[in-house]
Design an enzyme around this catalytic site. Structure first.
Site, mmCIF file in Angstrom:
data_model
loop_
_atom_site.group_PDB
_atom_site.id
_atom_site.type_symbol
_atom_site.label_atom_id
_atom_site.label_comp_id
_atom_site.label_asym_id
_atom_site.label_seq_id
_atom_site.Cartn_x
_atom_site.Cartn_y
_atom_site.Cartn_z
ATOM 1 N N ASN A 177 -10.696 -8.145 15.739
ATOM 2 C CA ASN A 177 -10.793 -9.530 15.068
ATOM 3 C C ASN A 177 -9.530 -10.435 16.013
ATOM 4 O OD1 ASN A 177 -10.510 -10.626 12.179
ATOM 5 N ND2 ASN A 177 -9.266 -9.932 11.417
ATOM 6 N N ILE A 206 1.134 -1.063 -0.286
ATOM 7 C CA ILE A 206 -0.235 -0.154 -0.529
ATOM 8 C C ILE A 206 1.001 1.564 -0.115
ATOM 9 C CG2 ILE A 206 -1.911 1.604 1.630
ATOM 10 C CD1 ILE A 206 -2.731 -0.969 2.677
ATOM 11 N N TYR A 233 -2.823 -5.864 17.398
ATOM 12 C CA TYR A 233 -2.935 -5.351 15.816
ATOM 13 C C TYR A 233 -4.365 -4.581 16.177
ATOM 14 C CZ TYR A 233 -3.464 -4.253 10.991
ATOM 15 O OH TYR A 233 -3.065 -3.859 9.868
ATOM 16 N N ALA A 266 -4.032 -15.599 24.429
ATOM 17 C CA ALA A 266 -3.607 -16.499 25.488
ATOM 18 C C ALA A 266 -1.767 -16.737 24.934
ATOM 19 C CB ALA A 266 -4.080 -18.088 25.475
ATOM 20 N N LYS A 300 -1.629 -13.574 16.815
ATOM 21 C CA LYS A 300 -2.107 -14.673 18.082
ATOM 22 C C LYS A 300 -2.975 -14.633 18.791
ATOM 23 C CE LYS A 300 1.783 -17.058 17.777
ATOM 24 N NZ LYS A 300 1.635 -18.525 17.071
#
Ligand SMILES: NC(=O)c1ccc[n+]([C@@H]2O[C@H](COP(=O)([O-])OP(=O)(O)OC[C@H]3O[C@@H](n4cnc5c(N)ncnc54)[C@H](O)[C@@H]3O)[C@@H](O)[C@H]2O)c1
Length: 447
Positions: free
Chosen positions: A347, A222, A353, A298, A295
């Site tokens: 998400n 991008i 993120y 957890a 990830k």
């Protein structure tokens, strides 16, 4: 990475098969091509109303074929007029529930007369600025209507709602040059607010002429596309990426006659180095560099957490503040932060993120009013699923879901994000600040 399903769905055999078994059939979207001059290639239909009159005054610059509707001089008749490439409906005068039926009356007959990749825009007044609760409610109703109609459009059609503030009428040309043209092919169902802005665009063929722009993470994906688009629009571009990406950065710089800075934006002396590299200051600052380290929480290591927050959120905060405090960022500058719909919807596997990207949206909202005095705008652009190396690494099933779970049924291209960023970088786009613009094909995530 290419989307083979779109190729298949648009082949003659694939088209019939997809229709027969009821699979999604995304169309190939019309995008802006080099050398094109006018935003609308085809018929533009305007409704009646004071804001539509404003649009009428510059519509001849968009296309030779402008039609009015619902006025005595109505020249477009459903079923008889040409198919429509662009439509603007002025809903700013709708003040009570009974008047909302005008939306049905206007849009219903034209839905079967839309060209492929048609662009529709509804104009309104921001509900929070209206004293009358019924008028505010009618204007808020536009949001539900727009987002729903955007989901019903076919053949690559897109629709946005623009709330036009008092004194912002002059900013309609810049906004509609973007939202009625293929530059916004992958944006749909969005609601934006325009405010007055004192810095006009001088030359629409090179709207960024004379502006210095820094793009972080510019070596690929991008960022590279943003750099190319800003250069196309006349900006002097400075490309930044990590030292490991130097070869790609140099190749792009040679193509664009751009300067480069190789720097890790998380380095302790990054701000000082940047200021030293930018003695002539900066007009456009694009925080595009970003990483994922996915990830579930957890299993999230401190290293994964820290890396993502450092690159995606802390660096844009620290660097922007340093560039502001040192005066490197000029008055009337434009700052754009690359967020993500993950930062809006959340998400699985992306707590780090999504936190970083939501933080960027919060940063734009909080900083915008403080920077207003200097004429500086700051916005977030939130891409959905964009075809890049980042998304090529997503497992097949998730990748397909990311592409198809949107009104346009496909992923976007880096160019789609780049066009949005370039528009927000324009002098006149000070009309938009503190907002998050999703470039996601109206993804179902967080909608
Ligand atoms: N691709 C998508 O679908 C998508 C969706 C939503 C948001 N985004 C966001 O858009 C931006 C660009 O995404 P992309 O897909 O092109 O990513 P990419 O991984 O292809 O490119 C990111 C670039 O940033 C550079 N970079 C990373 N860390 C850096 C650092 N510390 N200092 C300087 N440069 C650094 C990388 O070297 C790389 O060139 C990112 O912020 C990303 O989070 C992407």
């Amino acid at each position: 990475m290419s989307d083979r399903y779109i190729d298949f769905a648009n082949s003659s055999l694939g088209h019939r098969l997809v229709a027969a078994i009821g699979l999604p059939s995304p169309v190939r979207l019309e995008r802006w091509q080099a050398g094109r001059l006018r935003p609308v290639e085809g018929a533009l239909l305007l409704s009646g109303g004071a804001l539509a009159d404003k649009v009428q005054a510059f519509a001849h610059k968009f296309t030779d074929a402008t039609y009015r509707y619902g006025t005595e001089a109505s020249t477009w008749i459903p079923g008889h007029g040409p198919t429509l490439k662009a439509v603007v409906f002025d809903a700013s005068g709708l003040q009570h529930t009974d008047q909302l039926k005008q939306l049905r009356e206007f849009f219903q007959p034209l839905l079967k007369n839309l060209d492929y990749s048609a662009h529709l825009v509804i104009l309104g007044r921001a509900p929070e600025c209206l004293g009358d609760p019924f008028a505010a409610s009618a204007q808020r109703a536009l949001e539900g209507f727009s987002r729903s109609l955007a989901k019903e459009l076919r053949s690559g059609g897109v629709l946005q709602l623009l709330y036009v503030g008092e004194g912002a009428e002059d900013q309609l040309e810049g906004a509609l040059r973007f939202f009625l043209s293929p530059k916004s092919a992958y944006i749909s169902g969005q609601v934006l607010r325009l405010q007055a802005c004192a810095t006009p665009v001088e030359d629409w063929t090179r709207p960024l002429a004379g502006r210095k722009a820094l793009v972080t993470g510019a070596a690929r994906g991008i960022g590279a596309s943003i750099a190319e688009t800003l250069a196309r629009d006349g900006a002097e571009v400075i490309l930044l990426d990590v030292p490991q990406a130097k070869a790609d950065l140099d190749a792009l710089a040679a193509r664009l006659s751009a300067r480069t800075i190789t720097l890790d934006i998380c380095a302790e002396d990054a701000a000082a180095q940047l200021i030293e590299h930018l003695p002539d200051g900066l007009d456009i600052l694009l925080h595009n560099a970003g990483i994922t380290r996915d990830k579930t929480l957890a299993n999230m290591t401190p290293e994964y957490w820290d890396a993502v927050l450092a690159v995606n959120l802390n660096a844009p905060q620290v660097l922007t503040k340093a560039l502001l405090d040192s005066g490197t960022l000029h008055d009337n500058a434009r700052v754009v932060l690359l967020a993500s719909i993950s930062g809006i919807a959340g998400n699985r596997g992306q707590t780090n993120y999504a936190a970083s990207k939501a933080g960027l949206i919060g940063l734009a909202q909080a900083w915008a009013p403080l920077l207003q005095q200097r004429g500086i705008s700051i916005n977030a652009v939130a891409p959905g699923f964009i075809e890049t190396q980042m998304t090529a690494h997503i497992p097949f099933g998730l990748r397909e879901a990311g592409r198809r779970m949107s009104s346009l049924g496909q992923g976007g291209l880096p160019q789609d994000v780049a066009e949005a960023v370039a528009w927000l970088g324009q002098p006149g786009s000070g009309a938009v600040t503190g907002q998050a613009l999703r470039v996601c094909g109206q993804s179902l995530l967080g909608a």
